[in-house]
Design an enzyme around this catalytic site. Structure first.
Site, PDB file in Angstrom:
ATOM      1  N   ARG A  26       0.817  -1.214   0.000  1.00  0.00           N
ATOM      2  CA  ARG A  26       0.000   0.000   0.000  1.00  0.00           C
ATOM      3  C   ARG A  26       0.856   1.271   0.000  1.00  0.00           C
ATOM      4  O   ARG A  26       0.503   2.259   0.640  1.00  0.00           O
ATOM      5  CB  ARG A  26      -0.954   0.029   1.213  1.00  0.00           C
ATOM      6  CG  ARG A  26      -2.004  -1.045   1.199  1.00  0.00           C
ATOM      7  CD  ARG A  26      -3.126  -0.690   0.243  1.00  0.00           C
ATOM      8  NE  ARG A  26      -4.172  -1.698   0.257  1.00  0.00           N
ATOM      9  CZ  ARG A  26      -5.308  -1.580   0.942  1.00  0.00           C
ATOM     10  NH1 ARG A  26      -5.558  -0.517   1.651  1.00  0.00           N
ATOM     11  NH2 ARG A  26      -6.192  -2.545   0.879  1.00  0.00           N
ATOM     12  N   ARG A  30      -3.753   6.754   0.595  1.00  0.00           N
ATOM     13  CA  ARG A  30      -4.285   7.945   1.259  1.00  0.00           C
ATOM     14  C   ARG A  30      -3.318   8.684   2.178  1.00  0.00           C
ATOM     15  O   ARG A  30      -3.569   9.817   2.563  1.00  0.00           O
ATOM     16  CB  ARG A  30      -5.558   7.592   2.032  1.00  0.00           C
ATOM     17  CG  ARG A  30      -6.763   7.465   1.121  1.00  0.00           C
ATOM     18  CD  ARG A  30      -7.989   7.024   1.891  1.00  0.00           C
ATOM     19  NE  ARG A  30      -7.772   5.692   2.447  1.00  0.00           N
ATOM     20  CZ  ARG A  30      -8.600   5.091   3.299  1.00  0.00           C
ATOM     21  NH1 ARG A  30      -9.674   5.708   3.717  1.00  0.00           N
ATOM     22  NH2 ARG A  30      -8.343   3.865   3.731  1.00  0.00           N
ATOM     23  N   ARG A  39      -7.144  11.430  -6.357  1.00  0.00           N
ATOM     24  CA  ARG A  39      -8.344  10.651  -6.051  1.00  0.00           C
ATOM     25  C   ARG A  39      -9.580  11.560  -6.049  1.00  0.00           C
ATOM     26  O   ARG A  39     -10.624  11.191  -6.573  1.00  0.00           O
ATOM     27  CB  ARG A  39      -8.148   9.994  -4.688  1.00  0.00           C
ATOM     28  CG  ARG A  39      -9.343   9.361  -4.046  1.00  0.00           C
ATOM     29  CD  ARG A  39      -9.435   7.909  -4.431  1.00  0.00           C
ATOM     30  NE  ARG A  39     -10.346   7.175  -3.539  1.00  0.00           N
ATOM     31  CZ  ARG A  39     -11.674   7.199  -3.629  1.00  0.00           C
ATOM     32  NH1 ARG A  39     -12.255   7.952  -4.529  1.00  0.00           N
ATOM     33  NH2 ARG A  39     -12.419   6.489  -2.811  1.00  0.00           N
ATOM     34  N   ASP A  76      -6.820  -2.931  -7.366  1.00  0.00           N
ATOM     35  CA  ASP A  76      -7.329  -3.532  -6.137  1.00  0.00           C
ATOM     36  C   ASP A  76      -7.643  -4.993  -6.391  1.00  0.00           C
ATOM     37  O   ASP A  76      -7.898  -5.389  -7.529  1.00  0.00           O
ATOM     38  CB  ASP A  76      -8.590  -2.803  -5.653  1.00  0.00           C
ATOM     39  CG  ASP A  76      -8.908  -3.168  -4.211  1.00  0.00           C
ATOM     40  OD1 ASP A  76      -8.258  -2.633  -3.311  1.00  0.00           O
ATOM     41  OD2 ASP A  76      -9.781  -4.036  -3.995  1.00  0.00           O
ATOM     42  N   TYR A 152     -14.830 -11.489   0.450  1.00  0.00           N
ATOM     43  CA  TYR A 152     -15.526 -10.225   0.136  1.00  0.00           C
ATOM     44  C   TYR A 152     -16.766 -10.481  -0.722  1.00  0.00           C
ATOM     45  O   TYR A 152     -17.794  -9.825  -0.565  1.00  0.00           O
ATOM     46  CB  TYR A 152     -14.582  -9.258  -0.601  1.00  0.00           C
ATOM     47  CG  TYR A 152     -13.525  -8.649   0.300  1.00  0.00           C
ATOM     48  CD1 TYR A 152     -13.790  -7.500   1.034  1.00  0.00           C
ATOM     49  CD2 TYR A 152     -12.268  -9.234   0.427  1.00  0.00           C
ATOM     50  CE1 TYR A 152     -12.825  -6.942   1.861  1.00  0.00           C
ATOM     51  CE2 TYR A 152     -11.307  -8.684   1.252  1.00  0.00           C
ATOM     52  CZ  TYR A 152     -11.584  -7.545   1.970  1.00  0.00           C
ATOM     53  OH  TYR A 152     -10.638  -6.998   2.802  1.00  0.00           O
TER      54      TYR A 152
HETATM   55  O1  1CP Z   1       0.395   0.741  -3.369  1.00  0.00           O
HETATM   56  C1  1CP Z   1      -0.463  -0.161  -3.294  1.00  0.00           C
HETATM   57  O2  1CP Z   1      -0.249  -1.220  -2.702  1.00  0.00           O
HETATM   58  C2  1CP Z   1      -1.769   0.148  -3.938  1.00  0.00           C
HETATM   59  C3  1CP Z   1      -2.483  -0.960  -4.648  1.00  0.00           C
HETATM   60  C4  1CP Z   1      -3.452  -1.748  -3.762  1.00  0.00           C
HETATM   61  C5  1CP Z   1      -3.312  -3.086  -3.369  1.00  0.00           C
HETATM   62  C6  1CP Z   1      -2.109  -3.993  -3.591  1.00  0.00           C
HETATM   63  C7  1CP Z   1      -4.710  -1.301  -3.277  1.00  0.00           C
HETATM   64  C8  1CP Z   1      -5.258   0.066  -3.435  1.00  0.00           C
HETATM   65  N1  1CP Z   1      -5.343  -2.355  -2.675  1.00  0.00           N
HETATM   66  C9  1CP Z   1      -4.502  -3.457  -2.703  1.00  0.00           C
HETATM   67  C10 1CP Z   1      -4.762  -4.809  -2.204  1.00  0.00           C
HETATM   68  C11 1CP Z   1      -5.948  -5.077  -1.351  1.00  0.00           C
HETATM   69  N2  1CP Z   1      -7.210  -4.540  -1.427  1.00  0.00           N
HETATM   70  C12 1CP Z   1      -5.968  -6.076  -0.343  1.00  0.00           C
HETATM   71  C13 1CP Z   1      -4.808  -6.993  -0.019  1.00  0.00           C
HETATM   72  C14 1CP Z   1      -3.795  -6.336   0.838  1.00  0.00           C
HETATM   73  C15 1CP Z   1      -4.236  -5.990   2.240  1.00  0.00           C
HETATM   74  O3  1CP Z   1      -4.591  -6.891   3.000  1.00  0.00           O
HETATM   75  O4  1CP Z   1      -4.188  -4.781   2.559  1.00  0.00           O
HETATM   76  C16 1CP Z   1      -7.259  -6.078   0.233  1.00  0.00           C
HETATM   77  C17 1CP Z   1      -7.749  -6.970   1.368  1.00  0.00           C
HETATM   78  C18 1CP Z   1      -8.040  -5.111  -0.463  1.00  0.00           C
HETATM   79  C19 1CP Z   1      -9.471  -4.790  -0.255  1.00  0.00           C
HETATM   80  C20 1CP Z   1      -9.653  -3.342  -0.016  1.00  0.00           C
HETATM   81  N3  1CP Z   1      -9.724  -2.401  -1.007  1.00  0.00           N
HETATM   82  C21 1CP Z   1      -9.615  -2.677   1.216  1.00  0.00           C
HETATM   83  C22 1CP Z   1      -9.454  -3.335   2.590  1.00  0.00           C
HETATM   84  C23 1CP Z   1     -10.770  -3.501   3.254  1.00  0.00           C
HETATM   85  C24 1CP Z   1     -10.660  -4.367   4.508  1.00  0.00           C
HETATM   86  O5  1CP Z   1     -11.425  -5.327   4.589  1.00  0.00           O
HETATM   87  O6  1CP Z   1      -9.800  -4.097   5.359  1.00  0.00           O
HETATM   88  C25 1CP Z   1      -9.745  -1.302   0.955  1.00  0.00           C
HETATM   89  C26 1CP Z   1      -9.797  -0.176   1.955  1.00  0.00           C
HETATM   90  C27 1CP Z   1      -9.799  -1.143  -0.462  1.00  0.00           C
HETATM   91  C28 1CP Z   1      -9.813   0.125  -1.228  1.00  0.00           C
HETATM   92  C29 1CP Z   1      -8.429   0.559  -1.615  1.00  0.00           C
HETATM   93  N4  1CP Z   1      -7.563  -0.212  -2.380  1.00  0.00           N
HETATM   94  C30 1CP Z   1      -6.406   0.492  -2.602  1.00  0.00           C
HETATM   95  C31 1CP Z   1      -6.551   1.779  -1.970  1.00  0.00           C
HETATM   96  C32 1CP Z   1      -5.534   2.877  -1.992  1.00  0.00           C
HETATM   97  C33 1CP Z   1      -7.801   1.800  -1.344  1.00  0.00           C
HETATM   98  C34 1CP Z   1      -8.426   2.969  -0.591  1.00  0.00           C
HETATM   99  C35 1CP Z   1      -9.436   3.614  -1.478  1.00  0.00           C
HETATM  100  C36 1CP Z   1      -9.446   5.107  -1.415  1.00  0.00           C
HETATM  101  O7  1CP Z   1      -8.620   5.781  -2.042  1.00  0.00           O
HETATM  102  O8  1CP Z   1     -10.350   5.625  -0.753  1.00  0.00           O
END
Ligand code: 1CP
Length: 343
Positions: A26, A30, A39, A76, A152
């Site tokens: 990540r 944000r 964003r 994602d 999910y």
């Molecule tokens: O730099 C990076 O790593 C960005 C790319 C990335 C990756 C590899 C994002 C962007 N998401 C992910 C993987 C991801 N997404 C995982 C596996 C890694 C982990 O466990 O953190 C999971 C479980 C998700 C699902 C997801 N998407 C969540 C987590 C929800 C939860 O159950 O805890 C969230 C918050 C998202 C949205 C998301 N994805 C990525 C970002 C930057 C965001 C936030 C969205 C925003 O800008 O508001």
């Protein structure tokens, strides 16, 4: 620079390096003001993932600031359910939401027929990144592991206890197995297409692997990831894969032996001396600083970083966090961490 010469690829080939490569899960997101600006301009989160110009920009933001050894595609794990025809949306402050699958008929309605077409912008993002990245920076593609993505799809979003998804797997294993098989096939095809678009390393995120007893961990986490790894190797034998069975505890050892993954991303709780003695002879380790220590910074962070480097840093090793960066992380602490690891 050729792929095989990049620090990340050398570490994943089993080489012990004088200083470990570093990237952070990540690393785009944000906590960076430039990400929040982009964003806000673009509106929806999926629009950000599916607009190559914007996705390239946010992928490069942390590379410009910190010069990490790898860039991870900005996307994602939930683009896969979206591409299989499930409704997925992201609401500010609420995390991901999906129209939850309820039964075998809902699973049967999913289809990978239009998957590559829907995901074409992701492949275009990778093609552009392969051209734009600094020569020494490796490009990481990724996907969620079948179980984590399925959780999910069934829960309709994030979950605390995964009660609905686990109950489905226990009470109706046949239709649950159909969903996992569909995800194995789609995820393998998706990762292979990412390699063909320029990804040099792949990571498979099984963020919720830690909720299962041993038998179910093997059936729903380890075996599906091993099958994906086998399919990717059949298409592209030279591409290393990093597995992340977060929370698997002692089962990390089975994963290291049986998954076929060259890299093993360690979660924050895994004891490092055990990982060094048991896992490092079998795989390149990656991890595992607590993301909250990156929020704290200062002496507590420094001491933890030193402990990690002293215990597993001799390699083969890649410095990373034990889970993703959290939004409240001060960007200056990330710069201090990079200096410390490279120091
Ligand atoms: O730099 C990076 O790593 C960005 C790319 C990335 C990756 C590899 C994002 C962007 N998401 C992910 C993987 C991801 N997404 C995982 C596996 C890694 C982990 O466990 O953190 C999971 C479980 C998700 C699902 C997801 N998407 C969540 C987590 C929800 C939860 O159950 O805890 C969230 C918050 C998202 C949205 C998301 N994805 C990525 C970002 C930057 C965001 C936030 C969205 C925003 O800008 O508001």
């Amino acid at each position: 620079m050729k792929s095989a010469e990049k620090l990340m690829r050398r570490a994943l080939a089993g080489e012990s390096l004088p200083r470990p490569p570093i990237w952070l899960m990540r690393q785009a997101g944000r906590y960076l003001p430039e990400y929040r600006r982009r964003r806000a301009e673009i509106g929806g989160f999926l629009d950000l993932c599916f607009t190559p110009e914007a996705a390239v920009e946010v992928t490069l933001q942390p590379i410009r600031r910190y010069g990490f050894d790898a860039a991870i595609l900005f996307s994602d794990i939930l683009v896969v359910p979206h591409a299989l025809g499930q409704k997925v949306w992201f609401e500010e402050g609420r995390g991901p939401q999906l129209e939850a699958l309820r039964d075998a008929e809902d699973v049967a309605r999913l289809s990978s027929a239009a998957m590559h077409e829907t995901l074409a912008p992701v492949y275009e993002t990778l093609r552009r990144l392969a051209v734009e990245l600094p020569a020494e920076t490796a490009l990481i593609g990724f996907a969620g592991a079948p179980w984590t993505v399925a959780s999910y799809m069934i829960e309709g979003g994030s979950s605390r206890d995964f009660a609905t998804a686990k109950s489905w797997a226990y009470s109706r294993p046949d239709s649950f197995a159909d969903l996992i098989s569909l995800l194995v096939e789609a995820t393998a095809d998706y990762l292979i297409a990412q390699v063909e678009a320029g990804a040099e390393i792949l990571q498979i995120f099984d963020s919720w692997a830690g909720v299962w007893p041993e038998a179910e961990f093997r059936r729903w986490c380890l075996r599906p990831v091993a099958e994906i790894r086998r399919r990717v190797a059949a298409a592209h034998p030279d591409i290393p894969v990093i597995g992340f069975p977060r929370g698997a505890g002692l089962l990390y050892r089975d994963f290291a032996v049986e998954s076929g993954c060259e890299g093993l991303s360690l979660d924050t709780t895994l004891p490092l001396t055990w990982a060094r003695d048991t896992l490092q002879p079998k795989a390149t380790l990656q991890g595992n600083l607590d993301p909250l220590l990156l929020v704290t910074g200062g002496d507590p962070m420094q001491a933890a970083v030193r402990h990690i480097l002293e215990t597993v840093g001799k390699g083969p090793f890649i410095f990373n966090l034990g889970h993703g960066i959290v939004p409240q992380t001060p960007p200056e602490h990330v710069a201090q961490l990079v200096d410390l690891v490279r120091g």
